[in-house]
Write a protein that holds these residues in place. Structure first.
Motif, PDB file in Angstrom:
ATOM      1  N   GLN A 247      41.654  43.146  48.382  1.00 15.10           N
ATOM      2  CA  GLN A 247      41.966  43.339  49.249  1.00 15.10           C
ATOM      3  C   GLN A 247      42.117  44.418  49.852  1.00 15.10           C
ATOM      4  OE1 GLN A 247      46.432  42.196  48.754  1.00 15.10           O
ATOM      5  NE2 GLN A 247      46.074  40.414  49.636  1.00 15.10           N
ATOM      6  N   HIS A 248      41.594  45.272  48.678  1.00 17.57           N
ATOM      7  CA  HIS A 248      41.418  46.380  49.350  1.00 17.57           C
ATOM      8  C   HIS A 248      40.253  46.721  49.424  1.00 17.57           C
ATOM      9  CE1 HIS A 248      42.101  50.709  49.266  1.00 17.57           C
ATOM     10  NE2 HIS A 248      41.221  51.040  47.853  1.00 17.57           N
ATOM     11  N   ALA A 249      39.094  46.256  48.812  1.00 12.11           N
ATOM     12  CA  ALA A 249      37.876  46.236  48.859  1.00 12.11           C
ATOM     13  C   ALA A 249      37.576  45.345  50.263  1.00 12.11           C
ATOM     14  CB  ALA A 249      36.927  45.000  48.149  1.00 12.11           C
ATOM     15  N   GLU A 250      38.143  44.626  50.628  1.00  9.64           N
ATOM     16  CA  GLU A 250      38.285  43.891  52.018  1.00  9.64           C
ATOM     17  C   GLU A 250      37.498  44.860  53.006  1.00  9.64           C
ATOM     18  OE1 GLU A 250      38.571  39.944  54.534  1.00  9.64           O
ATOM     19  OE2 GLU A 250      39.382  39.956  52.503  1.00  9.64           O
ATOM     20  N   SER A 251      39.237  45.848  52.643  1.00  8.70           N
ATOM     21  CA  SER A 251      40.249  46.841  53.768  1.00  8.70           C
ATOM     22  C   SER A 251      39.098  47.934  54.283  1.00  8.70           C
ATOM     23  CB  SER A 251      41.188  46.500  53.682  1.00  8.70           C
ATOM     24  OG  SER A 251      41.144  47.590  52.427  1.00  8.70           O
ATOM     25  N   THR A 252      38.567  48.013  52.993  1.00  4.14           N
ATOM     26  CA  THR A 252      37.295  49.076  53.043  1.00  4.14           C
ATOM     27  C   THR A 252      36.451  49.027  53.356  1.00  4.14           C
ATOM     28  OG1 THR A 252      37.731  48.888  50.650  1.00  4.14           O
ATOM     29  CG2 THR A 252      39.115  51.046  51.903  1.00  4.14           C
ATOM     30  N   GLY A 253      35.634  48.053  53.297  1.00  6.14           N
ATOM     31  CA  GLY A 253      33.878  47.950  53.085  1.00  6.14           C
ATOM     32  C   GLY A 253      33.565  47.212  52.087  1.00  6.14           C
ATOM     33  N   ARG A 254      33.715  47.399  50.911  1.00  7.14           N
ATOM     34  CA  ARG A 254      33.142  47.083  49.598  1.00  7.14           C
ATOM     35  C   ARG A 254      33.550  45.671  49.405  1.00  7.14           C
ATOM     36  NH1 ARG A 254      36.987  51.472  48.754  1.00  7.14           N
ATOM     37  NH2 ARG A 254      35.646  53.058  48.122  1.00  7.14           N
ATOM     38  N   ARG A 255      32.402  45.816  47.924  1.00  3.48           N
ATOM     39  CA  ARG A 255      32.103  44.604  47.419  1.00  3.48           C
ATOM     40  C   ARG A 255      32.791  44.005  46.552  1.00  3.48           C
ATOM     41  NH1 ARG A 255      25.469  45.318  47.006  1.00  3.48           N
ATOM     42  NH2 ARG A 255      26.573  47.176  46.296  1.00  3.48           N
ATOM     43  N   PHE A 256      33.285  42.434  46.190  1.00 10.26           N
ATOM     44  CA  PHE A 256      34.270  42.735  45.483  1.00 10.26           C
ATOM     45  C   PHE A 256      33.801  41.386  44.760  1.00 10.26           C
ATOM     46  CE2 PHE A 256      38.061  40.077  43.663  1.00 10.26           C
ATOM     47  CZ  PHE A 256      38.200  41.240  42.635  1.00 10.26           C
ATOM     48  N   LEU A 257      33.800  41.395  42.522  1.00 10.84           N
ATOM     49  CA  LEU A 257      33.629  40.651  42.009  1.00 10.84           C
ATOM     50  C   LEU A 257      34.884  40.394  41.035  1.00 10.84           C
ATOM     51  CD1 LEU A 257      30.024  40.415  40.890  1.00 10.84           C
ATOM     52  CD2 LEU A 257      31.281  38.172  42.574  1.00 10.84           C
ATOM     53  N   GLU A 261      37.759  37.326  31.255  1.00 11.88           N
ATOM     54  CA  GLU A 261      37.264  36.960  29.611  1.00 11.88           C
ATOM     55  C   GLU A 261      38.111  35.906  28.531  1.00 11.88           C
ATOM     56  OE1 GLU A 261      39.014  40.600  27.334  1.00 11.88           O
ATOM     57  OE2 GLU A 261      41.121  39.622  28.220  1.00 11.88           O
ATOM     58  N   THR A 262      37.576  35.524  28.422  1.00 11.06           N
ATOM     59  CA  THR A 262      37.505  34.228  27.179  1.00 11.06           C
ATOM     60  C   THR A 262      37.807  34.673  25.667  1.00 11.06           C
ATOM     61  OG1 THR A 262      36.619  32.723  28.717  1.00 11.06           O
ATOM     62  CG2 THR A 262      37.166  31.687  26.248  1.00 11.06           C
ATOM     63  N   PRO A 263      38.913  35.433  24.939  1.00 11.58           N
ATOM     64  CA  PRO A 263      39.534  35.559  23.421  1.00 11.58           C
ATOM     65  C   PRO A 263      38.816  34.028  22.648  1.00 11.58           C
ATOM     66  CG  PRO A 263      41.039  36.534  24.983  1.00 11.58           C
ATOM     67  CD  PRO A 263      40.697  35.125  25.728  1.00 11.58           C
ATOM     68  N   ALA A 264      38.443  35.088  21.577  1.00 15.80           N
ATOM     69  CA  ALA A 264      38.000  34.337  20.431  1.00 15.80           C
ATOM     70  C   ALA A 264      38.790  34.083  19.343  1.00 15.80           C
ATOM     71  CB  ALA A 264      36.439  34.656  19.560  1.00 15.80           C
ATOM     72  N   ASN A 265      38.788  33.041  19.265  1.00 17.48           N
ATOM     73  CA  ASN A 265      40.148  33.116  18.023  1.00 17.48           C
ATOM     74  C   ASN A 265      42.071  33.479  18.201  1.00 17.48           C
ATOM     75  OD1 ASN A 265      38.215  31.267  16.982  1.00 17.48           O
ATOM     76  ND2 ASN A 265      37.144  33.056  15.837  1.00 17.48           N
ATOM     77  N   HIS A 266      42.569  33.698  19.694  1.00 18.16           N
ATOM     78  CA  HIS A 266      43.443  33.598  19.649  1.00 18.16           C
ATOM     79  C   HIS A 266      43.944  33.000  20.872  1.00 18.16           C
ATOM     80  CE1 HIS A 266      46.092  37.700  21.301  1.00 18.16           C
ATOM     81  NE2 HIS A 266      45.740  37.484  19.888  1.00 18.16           N
ATOM     82  N   TRP A 267      45.106  33.401  21.220  1.00 18.66           N
ATOM     83  CA  TRP A 267      46.262  32.377  21.323  1.00 18.66           C
ATOM     84  C   TRP A 267      46.094  33.016  22.693  1.00 18.66           C
ATOM     85  CZ3 TRP A 267      50.058  34.262  24.004  1.00 18.66           C
ATOM     86  CH2 TRP A 267      50.689  35.834  23.869  1.00 18.66           C
ATOM     87  N   TYR A 268      46.465  34.260  23.062  1.00 17.39           N
ATOM     88  CA  TYR A 268      46.271  34.830  24.990  1.00 17.39           C
ATOM     89  C   TYR A 268      45.085  34.317  25.245  1.00 17.39           C
ATOM     90  CZ  TYR A 268      47.235  38.226  27.943  1.00 17.39           C
ATOM     91  OH  TYR A 268      47.724  38.924  29.169  1.00 17.39           O
ATOM     92  N   PRO A 269      44.735  33.643  26.430  1.00 22.44           N
ATOM     93  CA  PRO A 269      44.214  33.157  27.315  1.00 22.44           C
ATOM     94  C   PRO A 269      43.672  34.458  28.098  1.00 22.44           C
ATOM     95  CG  PRO A 269      46.387  33.216  28.840  1.00 22.44           C
ATOM     96  CD  PRO A 269      46.471  33.547  27.536  1.00 22.44           C
ATOM     97  N   GLY A 270      43.379  36.018  27.946  1.00 25.10           N
ATOM     98  CA  GLY A 270      42.866  37.043  28.283  1.00 25.10           C
ATOM     99  C   GLY A 270      43.096  37.117  29.271  1.00 25.10           C
ATOM    100  N   ASP A 271      42.479  38.734  29.870  1.00 26.25           N
ATOM    101  CA  ASP A 271      42.483  39.159  31.067  1.00 26.25           C
ATOM    102  C   ASP A 271      41.307  39.253  31.861  1.00 26.25           C
ATOM    103  OD1 ASP A 271      45.554  39.734  31.226  1.00 26.25           O
ATOM    104  OD2 ASP A 271      45.142  41.712  29.465  1.00 26.25           O
ATOM    105  N   GLY A 272      41.335  40.510  32.914  1.00 22.58           N
ATOM    106  CA  GLY A 272      40.040  40.100  33.055  1.00 22.58           C
ATOM    107  C   GLY A 272      39.287  41.810  34.516  1.00 22.58           C
ATOM    108  N   ILE A 273      38.156  42.060  34.248  1.00 25.92           N
ATOM    109  CA  ILE A 273      38.001  43.257  35.050  1.00 25.92           C
ATOM    110  C   ILE A 273      37.719  42.419  36.410  1.00 25.92           C
ATOM    111  CG2 ILE A 273      36.698  45.113  34.899  1.00 25.92           C
ATOM    112  CD1 ILE A 273      35.860  44.035  31.932  1.00 25.92           C
ATOM    113  N   GLY A 274      38.334  43.531  37.797  1.00 20.13           N
ATOM    114  CA  GLY A 274      37.981  43.313  38.927  1.00 20.13           C
ATOM    115  C   GLY A 274      37.543  44.739  39.326  1.00 20.13           C
ATOM    116  N   VAL A 275      36.426  44.445  40.318  1.00 24.07           N
ATOM    117  CA  VAL A 275      34.877  45.532  40.272  1.00 24.07           C
ATOM    118  C   VAL A 275      35.186  45.240  41.846  1.00 24.07           C
ATOM    119  CG1 VAL A 275      32.910  46.939  39.995  1.00 24.07           C
ATOM    120  CG2 VAL A 275      34.464  45.773  37.794  1.00 24.07           C
ATOM    121  N   ALA A 276      35.340  46.448  42.294  1.00 24.03           N
ATOM    122  CA  ALA A 276      35.060  47.007  43.442  1.00 24.03           C
ATOM    123  C   ALA A 276      33.913  48.101  44.164  1.00 24.03           C
ATOM    124  CB  ALA A 276      36.346  47.448  44.755  1.00 24.03           C
ATOM    125  N   TRP A 277      32.748  47.501  44.666  1.00 21.70           N
ATOM    126  CA  TRP A 277      31.643  49.097  44.870  1.00 21.70           C
ATOM    127  C   TRP A 277      31.289  48.848  46.371  1.00 21.70           C
ATOM    128  CZ3 TRP A 277      31.007  43.654  43.294  1.00 21.70           C
ATOM    129  CH2 TRP A 277      30.166  43.826  43.170  1.00 21.70           C
TER     130      TRP A 277
END
Length: 277
Positions: A247-257, A261-277
């Motif tokens: 939402q911040h990227a959209e309001s400031t005219g940036r791109r966003f992706l 992540e997918t952890p190997a051999n772990h019960w946790y489903p993982g987190d991620g990385i959001g980037v605006a540039w």
């Protein structure tokens, strides 16, 4: 009527859900058994109680390389070289092992060094060559050390930079208090919003990894916006939970992706990385 024709016929009748139930049950049982095995293994072997560490699956690591390649507009082979660089840094790995072993919090940390999505942070810093990185949320300081390692490599190539690491906990960052990594880390203890307001130089890369409540994440991006250098990159470690950075990227005219992540051999489903540039 053969078996295939019979199944197709049943699929078109009210009995379809009943007939499909055993297969659906087997599918979910296999999935739950896999999660249960990894959960039990983690309970026995790991000491971590939050900020879980793990390796990425090979497929997830490859997707991360392409993710960074697109954002930083560099060949994916170069990104893979950066990922290999941080993962093969034995000096850093030995420092982390020693720092954990000597820490009062060693009973709540694993002996294995696993960076997960943080290798993506490293690659972005190596590619973007920021002069000033700001991260909110430090905890043990694993992310701070990873960022510092990238900045030290950049400095050796003629592109020096520093990371300002913000955390409200005075005990945070013990992994980042040893030279040479500490030489490029400014650890600031205090409220992140007040610390952002007090920044006295432009921010080339900002990483939100502190209080992950939606309102606080939004306040951090709003607070840092006037402090950003032209072309600054914004990262969030909260992208699998909120849509704040998008939402911040959209309001400031940036791109966003976003990358998950997918952890190997772990019960946790993982987190991620959001980037605006």
């Amino acid at each position: 009527m053969d078996r295939i024709k019979l199944r197709r016929a049943i699929a078109r009748t009210p009995l379809a859900p009943v007939a499909a139930f055993p297969k659906r049950l087997r599918t979910i049982a296999r999935y739950d058994a896999k999660v249960l095995r990894s959960s039990v293994r983690w309970l026995v072997k790991s000491r971590e109680h939050h900020n879980y560490t793990y390796d990425l699956t090979p497929l997830s690591r490859n997707h991360l390389a392409w993710f960074v390649s697109v954002i930083c507009d560099i060949p994916v082979k170069q990104v893979r070289a950066y990922l290999d660089e941080i993962e093969s840094d034995d000096t850093l790995r030995q420092h982390l092992l020693a720092a954990i072993a000597e820490s009062d919090r060693r009973r709540l940390a694993d002996k294995e060094i696993r960076y997960a999505r943080r290798i993506g942070w490293y690659a972005i810093v190596r590619a973007a060559r920021p002069k000033h990185v700001v991260e909110t949320g430090v905890d043990k300081g694993l992310g701070s050390v990873v960022l510092a390692a990238a900045l030290l490599r950049n400095a050796a190539e003629g592109h020096p930079g520093r990371v300002t690491s913000l955390d409200i906990n005075p005990e945070a960052g013990y992994l980042a208090r040893v030279a040479p990594w500490s030489e490029v880390v400014d650890l600031v203890i205090g409220d992140s919003l007040a610390s952002i307001a007090a920044l006295d130089r432009p921010v080339d890369l900002f990483l939100h990894d502190s209080d992950h409540r939606t309102a606080h994440e939004r306040r951090e991006f709003d607070a840092v916006e006037p402090k950003l250098a032209p072309g600054a990159i914004l990262l969030t470690d909260n992208v699998t939970i909120t849509n704040v950075l998008a939402q911040h990227a959209e309001s400031t005219g940036r791109r966003f992706l976003a990358f998950r992540e997918t952890p190997a051999n772990h019960w946790y489903p993982g987190d991620g990385i959001g980037v605006a540039w």
